[in-house]
Design an enzyme around this catalytic site. Structure first.
Site, PDB file in Angstrom:
ATOM      1  CE  LYS A  73      47.289 -35.663   2.050  1.00  0.00           C
ATOM      2  NZ  LYS A  73      48.037 -34.405   2.134  1.00  0.00           N
ATOM      3  N   GLY A 179      58.313 -32.738  -8.535  1.00  0.00           N
ATOM      4  CA  GLY A 179      56.916 -32.497  -8.887  1.00  0.00           C
ATOM      5  C   GLY A 179      56.553 -31.067  -8.522  1.00  0.00           C
ATOM      6  CB  VAL A 181      56.397 -29.765  -3.347  1.00  0.00           C
ATOM      7  CG1 VAL A 181      57.064 -29.089  -2.157  1.00  0.00           C
ATOM      8  CG2 VAL A 181      54.909 -29.982  -3.077  1.00  0.00           C
ATOM      9  N   GLY A 182      58.775 -29.796  -5.306  1.00  0.00           N
ATOM     10  CA  GLY A 182      60.224 -29.747  -5.518  1.00  0.00           C
ATOM     11  C   GLY A 182      60.631 -28.765  -6.603  1.00  0.00           C
TER      12      GLY A 182
HETATM   13  N1  GLU Z   1      48.077 -31.350  -0.465  1.00  0.00           N
HETATM   14  C1  GLU Z   1      48.383 -30.155   0.253  1.00  0.00           C
HETATM   15  C2  GLU Z   1      48.929 -30.477   1.627  1.00  0.00           C
HETATM   16  O1  GLU Z   1      49.226 -31.607   1.934  1.00  0.00           O
HETATM   17  C3  GLU Z   1      47.212 -29.183   0.296  1.00  0.00           C
HETATM   18  C4  GLU Z   1      46.025 -29.643   1.065  1.00  0.00           C
HETATM   19  C5  GLU Z   1      44.832 -28.687   1.023  1.00  0.00           C
HETATM   20  O2  GLU Z   1      44.924 -27.605   0.496  1.00  0.00           O
HETATM   21  O3  GLU Z   1      43.801 -29.084   1.574  1.00  0.00           O
HETATM   22  O4  GLU Z   1      49.121 -29.616   2.431  1.00  0.00           O
END
Ligand code: GLU
Length: 366
Positions: A73, A179, A181-182
């Site tokens: 991340k 956003g 997701v929601g």
């Molecule tokens: N941001 C998304 C998550 O937290 C996607 C991460 C990705 O595809 O690497 O799952």
């Protein structure tokens, strides 16, 4: 030194570019199953600890959903609302350059909070197409803005509701965050007959027990930048959401949205974690003792990274929607069944599964 356990983090890199002011952090948590995968979030409060927790959530997520990726991340410390598009692009470019030695070999980026397809285009321009997913379609990408995460959250909620004997038709729903997701979780839940009664964003919450019209709410958010302008409804603080008299809560924005202070107020029967780390594992356990089912983040919100996987392997958006539906439905059911059988929380059951796959891969690589 930052703390480690039997899984990671393998690498923590702090980034700073004095020229642009870009300040960020990348955490590569575990790469036993493949290069570290995870989104980039831009917020003014993000720090090493949050990114470490999120990278770990990715380690479990990619493993549980059977993807050939590890967990990672990254975070960029900035307030995107207080800067021009040009400045944001400059910071993203500077971030991409700073990670060029580890991407794509150890880190494959993607969007997360305040990042979207155009930012992914900038990163691909610096580190190549294989270094990032969630790219625009004209680059052969599958943008996360197509709604993959919300689509997956919906299927996870559908399966979980059925498991606990709750019909989605007429079930009342509250969604934290409107956003990427929601918004889509709300859309698909409403289309399945659920009644959206509350939605929130950084300006507050709008609540109407009679139900909010999804189309109108999405339009209000688009035009007025906030769901709180929706009428009719009561404007309330977002932290009142956990205590609302609803059947289902979908946290879909910030970490630690639900805390132990909410414990005695929660009336929902089901919480489906659309966002990452919306509460601690200890809080999930307390809710489980009260008979409330919580589908953990890395189980419910895998749609984004599953979409990333489809993109990475050259698939189409149509295939993406099919694979997200299949994986989210199958893995949610597997987790809930195992939790019932072992008499443990869904998170504990899901972690056992995720860990087993990583440990198998680690053993064979030595
Ligand atoms: N941001 C998304 C998550 O937290 C996607 C991460 C990705 O595809 O690497 O799952």
């Amino acid at each position: 030194m930052e703390s480690v356990d039997g899984f990671g983090p393998e690498k923590i890199i702090q980034l700073y570019d004095p020229l642009t002011g870009m300040q960020g952090v990348v955490v590569i948590d575990n790469t036993a199953l493949g290069p570290g995968k995870g989104g980039i979030r831009m917020t003014s409060t993000v720090g090493i600890n949050e990114v470490k927790r999120l990278a770990r959530a990715m380690t479990w997520k990619t493993s549980l959903h059977g993807l050939p990726f590890g967990g990672a991340k990254s975070g960029i410390v900035a307030n995107p609302k207080a800067m021009s598009q040009k400045k944001k692009a400059q910071i993203v470019k500077s971030f991409a350059k700073a990670i060029s030695t580890i991407s794509p070999s150890e880190y494959v980026a993607a969007p997360d909070i305040s990042m979207a397809e155009e930012e992914m285009r900038i990163i691909a321009g610096v580190n190549g197409k294989k270094s990032v997913t969630g790219k625009p379609s004209d680059m052969g990408g599958i943008p996360h803005e197509l709604g993959s995460t919300g689509w997956g959250v919906f299927h996870s909620a559908r399966v979980a509701a059925r498991r606990i004997g709750l019909s989605l038709k007429g079930a009342t729903v509250a969604i934290e965050g409107f956003g990427n997701v929601g918004l889509f979780a709300a859309k698909f839940l409403c289309e399945a007959g659920a009644k959206l009664v509350a939605a929130s964003d950084s300006h507050g919450m709008i609540y109407s027990p009679k139900g909010l019209d999804y189309e109108k709410l999405a339009e209000t958010k688009r035009k007025e930048r906030t769901v709180t302008r929706y009428k009719p409804g009561r404007i309330m603080p977002s932290d009142a959401m956990p205590g609302l008299d609803v059947d289902i809560i979908v946290p879909a924005a910030v970490p630690d949205f639900i805390t132990v202070r909410d414990l005695k107020h929660i009336k929902a029967k089901l919480i489906v974690e659309g966002s990452n780390i919306p509460m601690t594992a200890a809080m999930e356990r307390l809710l489980w003792k009260k008979g409330i089912t919580v589908v953990p983040d890395f189980v419910a919100n895998g749609g984004g990274v599953i979409s990333s996987y489809v993109e990475y392997t050259g698939g189409t958006p149509k295939q993406m929607f099919k694979i997200v539906r299949e994986k989210e439905s199958k893995n949610t059911l597997k987790v809930l069944k195992s939790a019932e059988k072992e008499n443990i929380t869904p998170r504990e059951a899901a972690m056992d599964m995720a860990k087993a796959r990583i440990l198998r891969a680690s053993r064979t690589s030595y």
